[in-house]
Each structure stands twice: as structure tokens, then as C-alpha cells.
Scaffold this active site. Structure first.
Site, PDB file in Angstrom:
ATOM      1  N   ASP A   8     -50.419  59.036 -16.675  1.00  0.00           N
ATOM      2  CA  ASP A   8     -50.006  59.586 -17.857  1.00  0.00           C
ATOM      3  C   ASP A   8     -51.193  60.458 -18.585  1.00  0.00           C
ATOM      4  O   ASP A   8     -52.224  60.077 -18.943  1.00  0.00           O
ATOM      5  CB  ASP A   8     -49.603  58.578 -18.707  1.00  0.00           C
ATOM      6  CG  ASP A   8     -49.260  58.679 -20.210  1.00  0.00           C
ATOM      7  OD1 ASP A   8     -49.097  59.939 -20.469  1.00  0.00           O
ATOM      8  OD2 ASP A   8     -49.117  57.854 -20.865  1.00  0.00           O
TER       9      ASP A   8
ATOM     10  N   HIS B 292     -45.788  59.094 -17.778  1.00  0.00           N
ATOM     11  CA  HIS B 292     -45.466  58.793 -19.232  1.00  0.00           C
ATOM     12  C   HIS B 292     -44.016  58.302 -19.197  1.00  0.00           C
ATOM     13  O   HIS B 292     -43.191  58.932 -18.729  1.00  0.00           O
ATOM     14  CB  HIS B 292     -45.526  59.963 -20.080  1.00  0.00           C
ATOM     15  CG  HIS B 292     -45.486  59.394 -21.572  1.00  0.00           C
ATOM     16  ND1 HIS B 292     -46.639  58.899 -22.234  1.00  0.00           N
ATOM     17  CD2 HIS B 292     -44.611  59.713 -22.400  1.00  0.00           C
ATOM     18  CE1 HIS B 292     -46.292  58.837 -23.450  1.00  0.00           C
ATOM     19  NE2 HIS B 292     -45.269  59.213 -23.858  1.00  0.00           N
TER      20      HIS B 292
ATOM     21  N   GLY C  82     -40.246  59.740 -28.272  1.00  0.00           N
ATOM     22  CA  GLY C  82     -39.533  61.185 -28.525  1.00  0.00           C
ATOM     23  C   GLY C  82     -40.160  62.266 -29.082  1.00  0.00           C
ATOM     24  O   GLY C  82     -39.559  62.805 -29.647  1.00  0.00           O
ATOM     25  N   GLY C  83     -41.588  61.900 -28.978  1.00  0.00           N
ATOM     26  CA  GLY C  83     -42.374  62.867 -29.747  1.00  0.00           C
ATOM     27  C   GLY C  83     -42.033  63.168 -31.257  1.00  0.00           C
ATOM     28  O   GLY C  83     -42.560  64.073 -31.821  1.00  0.00           O
TER      29      GLY C  83
ATOM     30  N   SER D 196     -44.426  55.517 -26.496  1.00  0.00           N
ATOM     31  CA  SER D 196     -44.899  56.641 -26.978  1.00  0.00           C
ATOM     32  C   SER D 196     -44.716  57.058 -28.484  1.00  0.00           C
ATOM     33  O   SER D 196     -45.928  56.346 -29.076  1.00  0.00           O
ATOM     34  CB  SER D 196     -43.857  57.496 -26.020  1.00  0.00           C
ATOM     35  OG  SER D 196     -44.174  58.880 -26.257  1.00  0.00           O
ATOM     36  N   ALA D 197     -44.440  58.054 -28.948  1.00  0.00           N
ATOM     37  CA  ALA D 197     -44.531  58.293 -30.245  1.00  0.00           C
ATOM     38  C   ALA D 197     -43.921  56.950 -31.228  1.00  0.00           C
ATOM     39  O   ALA D 197     -44.776  56.757 -32.198  1.00  0.00           O
ATOM     40  CB  ALA D 197     -43.398  59.473 -30.898  1.00  0.00           C
TER      41      ALA D 197
END
Ligand SMILES: *[C@@H]1O[C@H](CO)[C@@H](O)[C@H](O)[C@H]1NC(C)=O
Ligand SMILES: *[C@@H]1O[C@H](CO)[C@@H](O)[C@H](O)[C@H]1NC(C)=O
Ligand SMILES: *[C@@H]1O[C@H](CO)[C@@H](O)[C@H](O)[C@H]1NC(C)=O
Ligand SMILES: *[C@@H]1O[C@H](CO)[C@@H](O)[C@H](O)[C@H]1NC(C)=O
Ligand SMILES: *[C@@H]1O[C@H](CO)[C@@H](O)[C@H](O)[C@H]1NC(C)=O
Length: 348
Positions: free
Chosen positions: A292, A322, A109-110, A186-187
Site C-alpha cells: 500500500d 490499498h 473513498g478519500g 482508508s479515509a
């Protein structure tokens, strides 16, 4: 008009409008970016005058823990009440579960969005526990910009000590703290990496908790200089640069740029702690795919670890996008197979 036709027309109009706006943006670059290129609009977030974010609830649903399931049971327990952090635990619904390896997990979620209770993530973790025969400890860490990095790293590190303390019944009864893996997507993959580095010099303090490896699923890294995959992939590949730039802008320590080691871990031959990771014999698994935008940087990190003598295993496939591993069940199953091949002596 038939409903599907109406929907199709709407979609076409929307697409044409979008293209039109993009064309306008390109021909008149002095105009401020707007509508489709405004990352706040794309993410359904609003920046408040005090710098905090309003994340519009309709776009960010969550699910409660699951007490009756053929896959896994889950429950929420507080981590640090002052920081409002908590943990969602997943225990596989199997006839016998003792001495399960423990996966400490960080969601994506960045650094600014989403939750371990986001439906896709929750179901991915439920399957992870069941498929791999592990106890999952998923950390609801603090988000930026209200809490910039290293807040999220510190929260996940705190969760390692929480596991070590065996304060929870499930951890005490079903978990084996001498077989821990730090994993994230991801994050969360970025968090797993940085927390791994921090933990590598705390092995004595963490004892009897023992880390066996790190798992980075499509980890979110970047840098000031754009990579080829960042530039060449179309916006339809997801995560347009306006979004990743905003995520870094809102999450890195104030005044830092994208060459900060939290974002760009390959500069200057990487962290000096990699020597420790190598000596500890941790295995590092990285999963990615070339559809991605973040792919090239993930490969750079893989190559860095290889150069530094770390026991790293990559699973880089073609196509996709992604987030694919936590979105599509068939891709998750392939990922679990990869995990089993990397940690074959611990995982079911
Ligand atoms: C987008 O355009 C609208 C109308 O032209 C304007 O009111 C708004 O402030 C713009 N938003 C941004 C982020 O530039
Ligand atoms: C666990 O799974 C079994 C087999 O699918 C199911 O019958 C049982 O109801 C599940 N247990 C709970 C508490 O949901
Ligand atoms: C609990 O898990 C079962 C699958 O075993 C699923 O059908 C159900 O929707 C889940 N409930 C919640 C609240 O997530
Ligand atoms: C965020 O963007 C602003 C304005 O462009 C810039 O001044 C600032 O340095 C950036 N901060 C980070 C952490 O990227
Ligand atoms: C990735 O792992 C899966 C599952 O083990 C395997 O089928 C696939 O061949 C691997 N792909 C690559 C490129 O290593």
C-alpha cells in the site's frame, strides 16, 4: 474472433496506449497532464463550475439494506435530515443477540467518494457484524468538496451522540453503549482517528456511551514531504499520487496544505489529546500492508502512538494493496482474527 481473444487484444492495446501516453507525458512535461494521468478521469468524476463534483453514477453503484440474510440484517435510519446524513445499521442474524458491542464505522473513498452502501463496503460490514458479534453503526457522512473537513468528522461525532441517545430500536434492544469501538478504513481510518481525538475530551458528555478503542484499517494520512512508499511503489499498486493529491486538495480546509494535522498527524509530536487517549486506556489497532502506497505513514502513526504511551497494536503484513481488507473475504477474515485478539474481552 473468439470473445476472450478480442478482450485480451483490447486490453493489450489499452496497455500499450497507456504506456505511450505516459511516455509522452514524461518527455514533454510542459504539456498538461491528460487522459490516464488526469485524476478526474481516473476517478470518473467531473468538477462543476460551482466547485461541486458530479460522480458518474455507473461507476458508483450502491446496494439497498438487507432484510433477509443468513449473515446480518441491515437498515437505514436518518442521522441529521438538514445535513442529509444517515446511518446503516447491521445486526447479526444469530439466535440470540443482546448487549452487543457497538462498532461506529466510517467508510473509505478519500473523503470525496463512495458510500456505506457501496457493495464491497456493505458486504464487509455485514460480515463484520456477524463474525465479531457486534452491532455496526456505519455513518453516511458528508463528502468533500461540497463539505470540506471537518464536516465528515462532525458527522461521525454526531453519530456517537445518536448512539448514546438510544433513539433507535436496535441500539436500545441489542446494543451495549458501554462497549463502543470507532473504526474506519482508508479515509474512514483517518476519520476514526480524528473523531477519537475529539471524543477523548467529551467522555462526560458521551456518558453512558464508553469508547473502548479505535481501529484504523489502512488509514489515509499524508504530508507535504513524500514518504518512501509513496514514491517507490508503481502506479499498479493503486492510488497514484495524482489521486491522493487531488483527494487532499478537495477535502482539506481551504488554504491548508498536506501538513495540516488532519492529513499529517505526526508533526510536532502529534496531538496533545493523545495524553487523554493514553489515560483513558483505549486500545488502538492499526492494520496495514507494505504493498500500500500509504504504508510508511501508517507505520509513522503507529510509532508516534507507541512513543506517546498509547496502547497501540499493529498488524503490518507484506504485499497486498490499498483496500485489500474490505475487498477480499479471506483477508477480511484475518483482519477479524486480529480484531478479536486486540479486543478479546468484548468480541465474539
Ligand atoms: C486532454 O486532451 C484533450 C485533447 O488533446 C483536450 O481537449 C483536453 O482539454 C485535455 N484535458 C486536460 C485535463 O488537460
Ligand atoms: C437467518 O439465518 C437462518 C439460518 O441461515 C435462515 O434460515 C433465516 O432465513 C435467516 N433469517 C432471515 C430473516 O433471513
Ligand atoms: C442479502 O444477504 C444475502 C446473504 O446472506 C445475499 O445473498 C443477498 O444478495 C443480500 N441481498 C442484498 C439486497 O444485498
Ligand atoms: C489545491 O491546489 C491548488 C492549485 O494547485 C492550490 O492553490 C491549493 O492550495 C490546494 N489546496 C489544498 C487544500 O490542497
Ligand atoms: C495479523 O493478524 C493475523 C490474524 O490474527 C495473524 O495471523 C498475523 O500473523 C498477523 N500479522 C502480523 C504481521 O502481525
Amino acid at each position: 474472433m473468439e470473445y476472450p481473444t478480442k478482450l485480451l487484444l483490447f486490453f493489450l492495446q489499452f496497455t500499450i496506449l497507456t504506456l505511450h501516453i505516459q511516455a509522452l507525458d514524461q518527455t514533454n512535461s510542459s504539456k498538461p497532464q491528460n487522459s490516464t494521468t488526469d485524476p478526474y478521469k481516473l476517478l470518473h468524476i467531473i468538477q462543476n463550475p460551482d466547485g461541486s463534483l458530479t460522480r458518474i453514477k455507473d461507476y458508483y453503484p450502491t446496494v439497498p439494506p438487507n432484510t433477509s440474510s443468513s449473515i446480518s440484517f441491515s437498515k437505514d435510519v436518518p442521522l441529521n435530515r438538514d445535513k442529509n446524513t444517515w446511518i446503516r445499521l447491521y445486526l447479526p442474524n444469530n439466535s440470540k443477540h443482546v448487549n452487543l458491542p457497538i462498532i461506529i464505522y466510517a467508510h473509505g473513498g478519500g473523503f470525496i467518494l463512495l458510500s456505506t452502501a457501496t457493495p464491497n463496503f456493505d458486504s464487509f460490514l455485514s460480515n463484520t457484524a456477524r463474525q465479531l458479534g457486534v452491532l455496526v453503526v456505519s455513518v453516511e457522512y458528508r463528502l468533500a468538496p461540497e463539505h470540506r473537513l471537518p464536516a465528515a468528522y462532525n458527522d461521525v461525532l454526531e453519530a456517537l451522540f445518536w448512539v448514546k441517545g438510544k433513539k433507535d430500536e436496535w441500539v436500545k434492544k441489542y446494543g451495549d453503549v458501554s462497549k463502543c469501538i470507532i473504526m474506519g478504513e482508508s479515509a474512514g481510518g483517518n476519520i476514526a482517528y480524528i473523531v477519537g481525538l475529539k471524543a477523548s475530551i467529551l467522555t462526560r458528555e458521551l456518558n453512558p456511551l464508553v469508547i473502548k478503542g479505535l481501529v484504523l484499517i489502512q488509514p489515509f494520512f499524508g504530508g507535504v514531504i513524500r514518504t518512501r512508499s509513496e514514491l517507490k511503489l508503481p502506479d499498479s499498486a493503486g492510488l497514484p499520487l495524482v489521486i491522493t493529491d487531488l483527494m487532499w486538495n478537495l477535502s482539506l480546509p481551504l488554504g491548508a496544505n498536506r501538513n495540516h494535522p488532519y492529513c499529517n498527524p505526526v508533526l510536532g509530536a502529534g496531538s496533545s489529546k493523545l495524553e487523554k487517549v493514553k489515560k483513558l486506556g483505549w486500545r488502538v489497532a492499526i492494520a496495514g500492508c507494505d504493498g500500500d502506497r500509504l504504508y510508511d505513514k501508517q507505520v509513522e502513526v503507529f510509532k508516534l502512538l507507541e512513543r506517546r504511551g498509547v496502547d497501540v497494536v499493529g498488524n503490518f503484513s507484506k504485499g497486498d494493496y490499498h483496500g485489500v481488507f474490505v475487498t477480499e473475504t479471506t483477508k477480511a477474515l484475518l483482519f477479524f482474527e486480529f480484531m478479536r485478539s486486540v479486543f478479546y474481552s468484548y468480541l465474539a
